[in-house]
Design a protein around this motif. Structure first.
Motif, PDB file in Angstrom:
ATOM      1  N   MET A 105       0.820  -1.177   0.000  1.00 20.38           N
ATOM      2  CA  MET A 105       0.000   0.000   0.000  1.00 20.38           C
ATOM      3  C   MET A 105       0.872   1.252   0.000  1.00 20.38           C
ATOM      4  SD  MET A 105      -3.105  -1.187   2.479  1.00 20.38           S
ATOM      5  CE  MET A 105      -4.266   0.073   2.005  1.00 20.38           C
ATOM      6  N   ALA A 106       1.962   1.191   0.736  1.00 24.70           N
ATOM      7  CA  ALA A 106       2.854   2.349   0.756  1.00 24.70           C
ATOM      8  C   ALA A 106       3.411   2.625  -0.626  1.00 24.70           C
ATOM      9  CB  ALA A 106       3.990   2.127   1.753  1.00 24.70           C
ATOM     10  N   ALA A 107       3.727   1.574  -1.355  1.00 28.24           N
ATOM     11  CA  ALA A 107       4.254   1.751  -2.712  1.00 28.24           C
ATOM     12  C   ALA A 107       3.205   2.361  -3.620  1.00 28.24           C
ATOM     13  CB  ALA A 107       4.742   0.422  -3.272  1.00 28.24           C
ATOM     14  N   ALA A 108       1.973   1.938  -3.495  1.00 31.28           N
ATOM     15  CA  ALA A 108       0.906   2.484  -4.333  1.00 31.28           C
ATOM     16  C   ALA A 108       0.705   3.967  -4.049  1.00 31.28           C
ATOM     17  CB  ALA A 108      -0.399   1.724  -4.110  1.00 31.28           C
ATOM     18  N   ARG A 109       0.799   4.360  -2.768  1.00 30.33           N
ATOM     19  CA  ARG A 109       0.628   5.774  -2.414  1.00 30.33           C
ATOM     20  C   ARG A 109       1.788   6.634  -2.892  1.00 30.33           C
ATOM     21  NH1 ARG A 109      -1.218   3.458   2.477  1.00 30.33           N
ATOM     22  NH2 ARG A 109       0.809   3.792   3.398  1.00 30.33           N
ATOM     23  N   PRO A 133      -0.685  -6.507  -6.880  1.00 31.17           N
ATOM     24  CA  PRO A 133       0.446  -7.412  -7.113  1.00 31.17           C
ATOM     25  C   PRO A 133       1.667  -6.639  -7.614  1.00 31.17           C
ATOM     26  CG  PRO A 133      -1.212  -7.670  -8.821  1.00 31.17           C
ATOM     27  CD  PRO A 133      -1.783  -6.725  -7.811  1.00 31.17           C
ATOM     28  N   ALA A 134       2.819  -7.087  -7.167  1.00 35.45           N
ATOM     29  CA  ALA A 134       4.087  -6.503  -7.609  1.00 35.45           C
ATOM     30  C   ALA A 134       5.119  -7.616  -7.643  1.00 35.45           C
ATOM     31  CB  ALA A 134       4.534  -5.392  -6.659  1.00 35.45           C
ATOM     32  N   ASP A 135       5.986  -7.579  -8.628  1.00 32.95           N
ATOM     33  CA  ASP A 135       7.037  -8.589  -8.750  1.00 32.95           C
ATOM     34  C   ASP A 135       8.260  -8.152  -7.966  1.00 32.95           C
ATOM     35  OD1 ASP A 135       5.574 -10.261 -10.509  1.00 32.95           O
ATOM     36  OD2 ASP A 135       6.070  -8.924 -12.169  1.00 32.95           O
ATOM     37  N   MET A 136       8.763  -9.063  -7.128  1.00 30.28           N
ATOM     38  CA  MET A 136       9.953  -8.779  -6.339  1.00 30.28           C
ATOM     39  C   MET A 136      11.205  -9.009  -7.181  1.00 30.28           C
ATOM     40  SD  MET A 136      11.306 -10.506  -2.748  1.00 30.28           S
ATOM     41  CE  MET A 136       9.711 -10.402  -1.969  1.00 30.28           C
ATOM     42  N   ARG A 137      12.149  -8.089  -7.059  1.00 29.89           N
ATOM     43  CA  ARG A 137      13.428  -8.260  -7.744  1.00 29.89           C
ATOM     44  C   ARG A 137      14.116  -9.506  -7.200  1.00 29.89           C
ATOM     45  NH1 ARG A 137      15.726  -2.640  -6.387  1.00 29.89           N
ATOM     46  NH2 ARG A 137      17.241  -3.979  -5.353  1.00 29.89           N
ATOM     47  N   ALA A 138      14.777 -10.224  -8.082  1.00 31.07           N
ATOM     48  CA  ALA A 138      15.440 -11.476  -7.704  1.00 31.07           C
ATOM     49  C   ALA A 138      16.479 -11.267  -6.610  1.00 31.07           C
ATOM     50  CB  ALA A 138      16.087 -12.111  -8.935  1.00 31.07           C
ATOM     51  N   ALA A 171       6.455   2.261 -12.438  1.00 27.29           N
ATOM     52  CA  ALA A 171       5.697   1.047 -12.153  1.00 27.29           C
ATOM     53  C   ALA A 171       5.614   0.817 -10.644  1.00 27.29           C
ATOM     54  CB  ALA A 171       6.362  -0.147 -12.825  1.00 27.29           C
ATOM     55  N   LEU A 172       4.500   0.262 -10.218  1.00 28.77           N
ATOM     56  CA  LEU A 172       4.308  -0.064  -8.809  1.00 28.77           C
ATOM     57  C   LEU A 172       5.415  -1.003  -8.324  1.00 28.77           C
ATOM     58  CD1 LEU A 172       2.598  -0.105  -6.191  1.00 28.77           C
ATOM     59  CD2 LEU A 172       1.398  -2.057  -7.183  1.00 28.77           C
ATOM     60  N   SER A 173       5.764  -2.006  -9.138  1.00 30.43           N
ATOM     61  CA  SER A 173       6.813  -2.949  -8.737  1.00 30.43           C
ATOM     62  C   SER A 173       8.120  -2.222  -8.455  1.00 30.43           C
ATOM     63  CB  SER A 173       7.031  -4.009  -9.820  1.00 30.43           C
ATOM     64  OG  SER A 173       5.924  -4.868  -9.897  1.00 30.43           O
TER      65      SER A 173
END
Length: 134
Positions: free
Chosen positions: A1-5, A93-98, A12-14
């Protein structure tokens, strides 16, 4: 949620979510984020203040599953609840960096171990996260 705000237009959200996670993992910033997810500490405080027969601890994933409200209803002495509650405040949804997977697992592993020992079998989404990091 913090990332979306905090996501800036055109990003990108991710990307923003990974930046926040990297700050948490590498610089131990945003203690308010990790404190909210410190289940062992939260439940420890609760068990110190609430008698065991008055405290229900379970997984949200179980409560929103079909029929998952039954144990909570029984604990509260309520008749069985039907239906499935509508989730609120659902994250995007967001993809986590490897490169963040292993540090994130190191941060979460004690919580997963605690949950398994204290609450019971881990929800399938938690198990999937562990398998992805293996």
């Amino acid at each position: 949620m913090a990332a979306a705000r905090s996501t800036r237009e055109g990003r990108a959200l991710s990307h923003e979510a990974n930046n926040i996670l990297a700050r948490i993992l590498t610089k131990r910033r945003a203690p308010h984020v990790t404190a909210r997810g410190d289940y062992p500490a939260i439940v420890s405080r609760l068990t110190g203040a609430v008698p065991p027969d008055r405290l229900f601890v379970g997984y949200m994933e179980s409560l929103v599953a079909p029929g998952g409200q039954g144990p909570l209803a029984a604990f509260l002495g309520l008749p069985g609840l039907n239906g499935r509650p509508e989730p609120v405040h659902v994250g995007l949804p967001a993809d986590m960096r490897a490169d963040l997977v292993q540090p994130a697992l190191a941060l979460l592993r004690p919580h997963y171990d605690w949950a398994l020992q204290t609450v019971g079998p881990l929800p399938s989404a938690w198990l999937a996260s562990l398998a992805r990091a293996a």
